[in-house]
Design an enzyme around this catalytic site. Sequence first.
Site, PDB file in Angstrom:
ATOM      1  N   HIS A  17       0.841  -1.203   0.000  1.00  0.00           N
ATOM      2  CA  HIS A  17       0.000   0.000   0.000  1.00  0.00           C
ATOM      3  C   HIS A  17       0.880   1.258   0.000  1.00  0.00           C
ATOM      4  CE1 HIS A  17      -3.048  -2.737   2.195  1.00  0.00           C
ATOM      5  NE2 HIS A  17      -3.591  -2.470   1.022  1.00  0.00           N
ATOM      6  N   LYS A  41     -18.055  -6.686   8.191  1.00  0.00           N
ATOM      7  CA  LYS A  41     -16.783  -7.421   8.206  1.00  0.00           C
ATOM      8  C   LYS A  41     -15.894  -6.887   9.324  1.00  0.00           C
ATOM      9  CE  LYS A  41     -12.964  -7.899   4.999  1.00  0.00           C
ATOM     10  NZ  LYS A  41     -12.508  -7.412   3.711  1.00  0.00           N
ATOM     11  N   ARG A  90      -1.966  -5.902  -8.319  1.00  0.00           N
ATOM     12  CA  ARG A  90      -0.789  -6.733  -8.085  1.00  0.00           C
ATOM     13  C   ARG A  90      -0.635  -7.780  -9.180  1.00  0.00           C
ATOM     14  NH1 ARG A  90      -2.904  -7.995  -2.229  1.00  0.00           N
ATOM     15  NH2 ARG A  90      -4.668  -8.171  -3.647  1.00  0.00           N
ATOM     16  N   SER A 128      -2.887  -7.801   2.778  1.00  0.00           N
ATOM     17  CA  SER A 128      -3.175  -7.707   4.220  1.00  0.00           C
ATOM     18  C   SER A 128      -3.590  -9.073   4.756  1.00  0.00           C
ATOM     19  CB  SER A 128      -4.312  -6.711   4.471  1.00  0.00           C
ATOM     20  OG  SER A 128      -3.941  -5.433   4.052  1.00  0.00           O
TER      21      SER A 128
HETATM   22  O1  PNS Z   1      -8.930  -3.020   0.416  1.00  0.00           O
HETATM   23  P1  PNS Z   1     -10.202  -3.539  -0.182  1.00  0.00           P
HETATM   24  O2  PNS Z   1     -10.971  -4.347   0.847  1.00  0.00           O
HETATM   25  O3  PNS Z   1      -9.984  -4.302  -1.471  1.00  0.00           O
HETATM   26  O4  PNS Z   1     -11.089  -2.236  -0.548  1.00  0.00           O
HETATM   27  C1  PNS Z   1     -12.385  -2.361  -1.089  1.00  0.00           C
HETATM   28  C2  PNS Z   1     -13.118  -1.018  -0.980  1.00  0.00           C
HETATM   29  C3  PNS Z   1     -13.157  -0.564   0.465  1.00  0.00           C
HETATM   30  C4  PNS Z   1     -12.414   0.020  -1.818  1.00  0.00           C
HETATM   31  C5  PNS Z   1     -14.568  -1.235  -1.516  1.00  0.00           C
HETATM   32  O5  PNS Z   1     -15.149  -2.324  -0.864  1.00  0.00           O
HETATM   33  C6  PNS Z   1     -15.437  -0.006  -1.324  1.00  0.00           C
HETATM   34  O6  PNS Z   1     -15.326   0.941  -2.053  1.00  0.00           O
HETATM   35  N1  PNS Z   1     -16.289  -0.033  -0.271  1.00  0.00           N
HETATM   36  C7  PNS Z   1     -17.181   1.066   0.055  1.00  0.00           C
HETATM   37  C8  PNS Z   1     -18.643   0.693  -0.255  1.00  0.00           C
HETATM   38  C9  PNS Z   1     -18.914   0.825  -1.742  1.00  0.00           C
HETATM   39  O7  PNS Z   1     -18.835   1.891  -2.329  1.00  0.00           O
HETATM   40  N2  PNS Z   1     -19.271  -0.324  -2.365  1.00  0.00           N
HETATM   41  C10 PNS Z   1     -19.519  -0.396  -3.783  1.00  0.00           C
HETATM   42  C11 PNS Z   1     -18.219  -0.579  -4.544  1.00  0.00           C
HETATM   43  S1  PNS Z   1     -18.509  -0.692  -6.272  1.00  0.00           S
END
Ligand code: PNS
Length: 161
Positions: A17, A41, A90, A128
Amino acid sequence: MSLAVYPGSFDPITNGHLDIVQRALKAFDRIIIAVAVNPGKEGLFSVPERVSLLHDLYAEDDRVEIDSFSGLLVNYLRKRNAAAVVRGLRAVSDFEYEFQMANMNRKLYGKAETFFLMTGNDYFYVSSSLVKEVSKLGGCVTGLVPESVRQALEDKLGGVK
Ligand code: PNS
């Protein structure tokens, strides 16, 4: 002044990150690292703990802001008047999920674009979840996460080298 939001779970932040943040700073003047609150979660670290680790890491860099958000990312983008989202890629396996999210976000909010940056070669296998698994099982994560995060993992899980 160009601004990008780098959203994620960051549970916990890894050197992968950090690598993405440094790359993004070549293209954007300011980056907001935005920790997503996901009520469904429960993470290893609470959102305030993740934010605090991030604050300490970027205390000296006023180009980087740390924040958290609940609900849809697009609503947060609107609130912060941000037109760019940064995400790291990645491997090919990341692509499908990222492609879906980027397109959904574009459908919900056409004013923002997602920019994908390739993680540095040293970190393409670092996530992570793997860091947490290795730590839980007593493996060494030195070099994969910042020292403060390694220490925090040790404090939480014990016995981490
Ligand atoms: O580090 P991650 O878990 O891959 O991040 C995912 C994240 C937090 C970027 C994604 O789940 C997100 O944007 N969550 C906020 C809720 C949302 O907008 N959901 C619709 C995404 S299309």
